[in-house]
Design a protein around this motif. Structure first.
Motif, short mmCIF file in Angstrom:
data_model
loop_
_atom_site.label_atom_id
_atom_site.label_comp_id
_atom_site.label_asym_id
_atom_site.label_seq_id
_atom_site.Cartn_x
_atom_site.Cartn_y
_atom_site.Cartn_z
N LEU A 1 2.23 19.20 45.11
CA LEU A 1 1.98 20.59 44.79
C LEU A 1 3.24 21.44 44.78
CD1 LEU A 1 -1.38 21.23 46.68
CD2 LEU A 1 -1.01 20.71 44.27
N SER A 2 4.37 20.85 45.17
CA SER A 2 5.65 21.55 45.03
C SER A 2 6.13 21.53 43.58
CB SER A 2 6.72 20.88 45.92
OG SER A 2 6.34 20.92 47.28
N TYR A 3 5.49 20.69 42.75
CA TYR A 3 5.94 20.52 41.37
C TYR A 3 4.90 20.97 40.34
CZ TYR A 3 9.45 17.47 43.54
OH TYR A 3 10.46 16.97 44.32
N MET A 4 3.66 21.25 40.77
CA MET A 4 2.62 21.60 39.80
C MET A 4 1.51 22.41 40.45
SD MET A 4 1.07 17.74 39.47
CE MET A 4 0.08 18.17 38.06
N PRO A 5 0.72 23.16 39.65
CA PRO A 5 -0.38 23.95 40.20
C PRO A 5 -1.47 23.06 40.79
CG PRO A 5 0.19 24.67 37.97
CD PRO A 5 0.90 23.37 38.21
N PRO A 6 -2.24 23.57 41.75
CA PRO A 6 -3.20 22.74 42.47
C PRO A 6 -4.37 22.21 41.63
CG PRO A 6 -3.40 25.05 43.12
CD PRO A 6 -2.16 24.93 42.31
N ILE A 7 -5.00 23.06 40.82
CA ILE A 7 -6.15 22.59 40.05
C ILE A 7 -5.71 21.63 38.94
CG2 ILE A 7 -8.18 23.26 38.71
CD1 ILE A 7 -8.30 24.14 41.59
N LEU A 8 -4.52 21.85 38.40
CA LEU A 8 -3.98 20.91 37.41
C LEU A 8 -3.73 19.55 38.06
CD1 LEU A 8 -2.99 20.44 34.52
CD2 LEU A 8 -0.71 21.19 35.26
N PHE A 9 -3.27 19.57 39.31
CA PHE A 9 -3.11 18.31 40.05
C PHE A 9 -4.45 17.58 40.13
CE2 PHE A 9 -3.60 15.97 44.01
CZ PHE A 9 -2.51 15.13 43.99
N LEU A 10 -5.53 18.32 40.43
CA LEU A 10 -6.86 17.71 40.50
C LEU A 10 -7.28 17.16 39.14
CD1 LEU A 10 -8.80 20.29 42.73
CD2 LEU A 10 -7.79 18.10 43.43
N ALA A 11 -6.95 17.88 38.07
CA ALA A 11 -7.31 17.41 36.73
C ALA A 11 -6.62 16.08 36.43
CB ALA A 11 -6.91 18.46 35.69
N TYR A 12 -5.34 15.97 36.75
CA TYR A 12 -4.63 14.69 36.57
C TYR A 12 -5.25 13.60 37.45
CZ TYR A 12 -0.66 16.40 33.78
OH TYR A 12 0.13 16.89 32.77
N ARG A 13 -5.49 13.94 38.69
CA ARG A 13 -6.05 12.96 39.64
C ARG A 13 -7.37 12.40 39.14
NH1 ARG A 13 -8.09 14.44 45.85
NH2 ARG A 13 -9.48 12.63 46.10
N PHE A 14 -8.30 13.28 38.78
CA PHE A 14 -9.63 12.82 38.38
C PHE A 14 -9.64 12.28 36.95
CE2 PHE A 14 -10.65 15.62 41.98
CZ PHE A 14 -11.46 14.74 42.71
N GLY A 15 -8.69 12.72 36.12
CA GLY A 15 -8.58 12.16 34.78
C GLY A 15 -8.15 10.69 34.82
N ILE A 16 -7.12 10.40 35.61
CA ILE A 16 -6.65 9.02 35.76
C ILE A 16 -7.73 8.16 36.41
CG2 ILE A 16 -5.03 7.57 37.07
CD1 ILE A 16 -2.87 9.65 36.48
N ALA A 17 -8.42 8.73 37.41
CA ALA A 17 -9.49 7.99 38.08
C ALA A 17 -10.63 7.66 37.11
CB ALA A 17 -10.02 8.80 39.26
N SER A 18 -10.98 8.62 36.24
CA SER A 18 -12.04 8.37 35.25
C SER A 18 -11.65 7.24 34.31
CB SER A 18 -12.30 9.64 34.44
OG SER A 18 -12.75 10.70 35.26
N LEU A 19 -10.40 7.25 33.84
CA LEU A 19 -9.92 6.21 32.94
C LEU A 19 -9.95 4.84 33.62
CD1 LEU A 19 -8.66 5.40 30.25
CD2 LEU A 19 -6.42 5.99 31.20
N LEU A 20 -9.52 4.79 34.87
CA LEU A 20 -9.54 3.52 35.61
C LEU A 20 -10.96 3.00 35.80
CD1 LEU A 20 -6.84 4.05 38.41
CD2 LEU A 20 -6.78 2.41 36.53
N MET A 21 -11.89 3.91 36.10
CA MET A 21 -13.29 3.49 36.25
C MET A 21 -13.81 2.86 34.96
SD MET A 21 -14.60 4.14 39.33
CE MET A 21 -16.36 4.40 39.14
N LEU A 22 -13.46 3.44 33.82
CA LEU A 22 -13.90 2.90 32.53
C LEU A 22 -13.27 1.53 32.26
CD1 LEU A 22 -13.85 6.03 30.20
CD2 LEU A 22 -15.85 4.75 30.96
N LEU A 23 -11.98 1.40 32.58
CA LEU A 23 -11.29 0.13 32.35
C LEU A 23 -11.83 -0.98 33.25
CD1 LEU A 23 -7.59 1.37 32.02
CD2 LEU A 23 -9.08 0.54 30.19
N ILE A 24 -12.17 -0.63 34.49
CA ILE A 24 -12.62 -1.64 35.46
C ILE A 24 -14.09 -2.00 35.25
CG2 ILE A 24 -13.03 -2.12 37.90
CD1 ILE A 24 -10.61 -0.27 38.49
N PHE A 25 -14.95 -0.99 35.10
CA PHE A 25 -16.40 -1.23 35.09
C PHE A 25 -17.03 -1.14 33.70
CE2 PHE A 25 -15.46 0.45 39.38
CZ PHE A 25 -15.90 -0.63 40.14
#
Length: 274
Positions: A26-50
């Protein structure tokens, strides 16, 4: 002590160890944008795995409800931090330990025992000591109360939807959190692409371990215990947060903070020993 409850404790440890990772990011980016990246990558991984299992339509609505509660939980917490202290935020957020059994009573019909009230009381006292919170109540504190309510509803809804497929529930919960975070971030914070590797390390850690693995295991195993028991187990998160802070940045608790940690551990043991 049930295997499922030990797994929930392990999940809580993963969540606790996200604090230093998020603090650096959060020293490098806004907090909600951090969450968007976090959950976006997680969504992609879930699709690739399952793959197709993640996209089951019969859990779309339930996953959306879970995603909404998580989004509001994170959102109210972060915005509330603008107006209150970090210690107040930590304590008030953890009031989901108190809210969960009452919400579970009305939504699920779960009955409470005297031992449950004792565990909850000990956990709340421990959380108060470990956070060093004060009793001054301001606008930020009010927002953080709404955060605690949101997390409490998420815990109870996980219990309510426990018979559904845990993989697709986890995916839709994560995906809708990504959608809502992205809409807010692009509307309010603006889009930035971090070039420093440190925020990406935080995004990957929280996205893979604290989101894909932790939420999938939560949805799979929490149904094997009671919602209020899960809330007490999750109340150990500040302890793991302090452990991670000590390992990474050398932060040390005060004497009353360590007393609070012991009380939380005592509450967890009292709750899951049978």
């Amino acid at each position: 002590m049930k295997r499922a409850e030990l797994i929930l404790l392990g999940i809580t440890a993963i969540w606790g160890f996200t604090f230093p990772a998020m603090k650096v990011s959060l020293s490098y980016m806004p907090p909600i944008l951090f969450l968007a990246y976090r959950f976006g990558i997680a969504s992609l991984l879930m699709l690739l795995i399952f793959r197709g299992r993640a996209l089951k339509k019969d859990t779309l609505l339930e996953g959306a409800l879970l995603g909404i509660t998580l989004f509001f939980g994170h959102g109210f917490q972060i915005v509330g931090l603008k107006y209150t202290s970090a210690s107040n935020s930590a304590f008030i957020t953890s009031l989901y330990v108190v809210f969960t059994p009452f919400i579970a009573y009305f939504m699920l019909g779960d009955r409470l025992r005297r031992r449950d009230f004792l565990s909850l009381g000990i956990a709340v006292l421990g959380l108060y000591l470990i956070s060093g919170a004060s009793l001054n109540f301001n606008y930020g504190d009010l927002l953080t109360v709404l955060c605690a309510l949101s997390f409490a509803f998420q815990i109870v809804l996980v219990q309510k939807f426990g018979e559904k497929d845990h993989v697709s529930l986890a995916f839709w919960q994560i995906f809708w959190n990504f959608v809502l975070s992205s809409i807010y971030a692009l509307s309010v914070e603006g889009f930035t692409l971090p070039v420093n590797p440190y925020p990406w390390m935080g995004i990957l850690y929280t996205g893979v371990l604290a989101t894909v693995i932790a939420f999938t295991l939560q949805l799979k195993y929490q149904k094997e215990t009671k919602a209020h028991k899960a809330a007490v187990i999750y109340s150990s998160e500040p302890i793991f947060g302090h452990i991670s802070a000590f390992i990474t940045i050398g932060e040390v608790l005060s004497g009353r903070g360590y007393l609070g940690a012991l009380l939380i551990l005592g509450a967890i043991w009292n709750e899951i020993r049978n």
